[in-house]
Design an enzyme around this catalytic site. Sequence first.
Site, mmCIF file in Angstrom:
data_model
loop_
_atom_site.group_PDB
_atom_site.id
_atom_site.type_symbol
_atom_site.label_atom_id
_atom_site.label_comp_id
_atom_site.label_asym_id
_atom_site.label_seq_id
_atom_site.Cartn_x
_atom_site.Cartn_y
_atom_site.Cartn_z
ATOM 1 N N ALA A 243 0.836 -1.206 0.000
ATOM 2 C CA ALA A 243 0.000 0.000 0.000
ATOM 3 C C ALA A 243 0.872 1.257 0.000
ATOM 4 O O ALA A 243 1.228 1.776 -1.064
ATOM 5 C CB ALA A 243 -0.946 -0.033 1.197
ATOM 6 N N ARG A 244 1.234 1.726 1.174
ATOM 7 C CA ARG A 244 2.138 2.859 1.317
ATOM 8 C C ARG A 244 3.079 2.573 2.476
ATOM 9 O O ARG A 244 2.660 2.115 3.549
ATOM 10 C CB ARG A 244 1.369 4.168 1.568
ATOM 11 C CG ARG A 244 0.686 4.741 0.313
ATOM 12 C CD ARG A 244 1.705 5.176 -0.724
ATOM 13 N NE ARG A 244 1.125 5.828 -1.882
ATOM 14 C CZ ARG A 244 0.753 5.214 -3.001
ATOM 15 N NH1 ARG A 244 0.877 3.886 -3.081
ATOM 16 N NH2 ARG A 244 0.264 5.885 -4.022
ATOM 17 N N GLU A 273 10.607 6.999 -0.636
ATOM 18 C CA GLU A 273 10.853 6.435 -1.967
ATOM 19 C C GLU A 273 11.418 7.514 -2.884
ATOM 20 O O GLU A 273 10.979 8.668 -2.838
ATOM 21 C CB GLU A 273 9.556 5.863 -2.536
ATOM 22 C CG GLU A 273 9.043 4.654 -1.761
ATOM 23 C CD GLU A 273 7.813 4.014 -2.390
ATOM 24 O OE1 GLU A 273 7.365 4.458 -3.472
ATOM 25 O OE2 GLU A 273 7.290 3.061 -1.791
ATOM 26 N N HIS A 292 8.264 -0.824 -5.619
ATOM 27 C CA HIS A 292 6.934 -0.272 -5.869
ATOM 28 C C HIS A 292 6.494 -0.557 -7.310
ATOM 29 O O HIS A 292 5.953 0.304 -8.000
ATOM 30 C CB HIS A 292 6.895 1.234 -5.591
ATOM 31 C CG HIS A 292 5.526 1.726 -5.225
ATOM 32 N ND1 HIS A 292 5.308 2.854 -4.468
ATOM 33 C CD2 HIS A 292 4.282 1.253 -5.523
ATOM 34 C CE1 HIS A 292 4.009 3.064 -4.315
ATOM 35 N NE2 HIS A 292 3.371 2.100 -4.951
#
Length: 347
Positions: A243-244, A273, A292
């Site tokens: 997700a994050r 990131e 990601h």
Amino acid sequence: MSSGKFRVGITPDFETEAHGVLSSALAKVLEPVAGVQYEIMPDTGGIGDPAVLDRYDGVISYSYGFPASSFRGIGRLSVLALWGVGFDRVDLAGCTEADVILALTRDSVARPVAEGIFALIFSLAKNLRALDIQCRSGRWRQDPPILVDLAGRTLGSIGLGGIAREMFRMAGSLGFERLLAYAPRSTAAQAEAAGAQLANLETVLRDSDFVTINCPLTDETRHMIGARELGFMKSTAYLINTARGAVVDEAALIDALRRKKIAGAGLDVFETEPAAAGNPLFELDNVIVAPHLIARTGACIRNTSISACRNVLAVASGTPPPYVANPEVLQQPRVQARLEGRRFQRK
């Protein structure tokens, strides 16, 4: 009433970071529509500039940031269509206050991300990293690692949106004994429809053999999973985050993994990131990582691009997009007037 062309701005990072990703969708969805025109926006350094944004009725964004200052003085912009579902780079309150619809592409990502979750689950359960290293180093069947069956295990999710629901649907054929979800805004009926059972956060963490993160990053969810929460997990359990990154306190996760307080983690996202080359997570042998990109299939790229373009086209036609991050904005008089004006124009 609106008049003239419906102008769409494309953030310039599509050219620098994702060249060609949007091209076929623009040609398929927007180019055939009379009265809609698009262009690459001027580069404003990765942050939306209100003076530039307000040249357009709609904006399609790849990874630009939109703090509250991006929406100050906005009068024309009607819709901000994100390429994806994460909206942590957008100030939601500022967007809503400016009467801007924030549209997401939830219809394109559920299956690819759910598949990515299971790719990480299987990799961890079957210890593929260790097996791969052993085979490549010539240590054939020496000190074989412990592998884990999925049958009879408990799969937990933090969140019960489209990705979690698709994950639970796929899990139905894999023999999991229990499917648990922590989702304070969901009902028991919604969980039941997904084949899952609602539980509080501590129960999901304590009982699950695989804990998956499937919630957006907001002020409420930032560092939701910290040292205390990781301490609830079994020493044999795995954490999977697609997700994050900042939903999990990365420092606390590193500590838990180093001390073997949990069995391992599968991570497609990081607190910062791109992740730095020296990130301690890269040094741990009980972690599988991806940059990601775990859901970035050809179909996902194509469908996300089409969905983003369709979200803009919906507003140009006077219709709310199907997936809106700030649905309360649809009740604002100016938003309703804009949509009605577009509907009138199309008649």
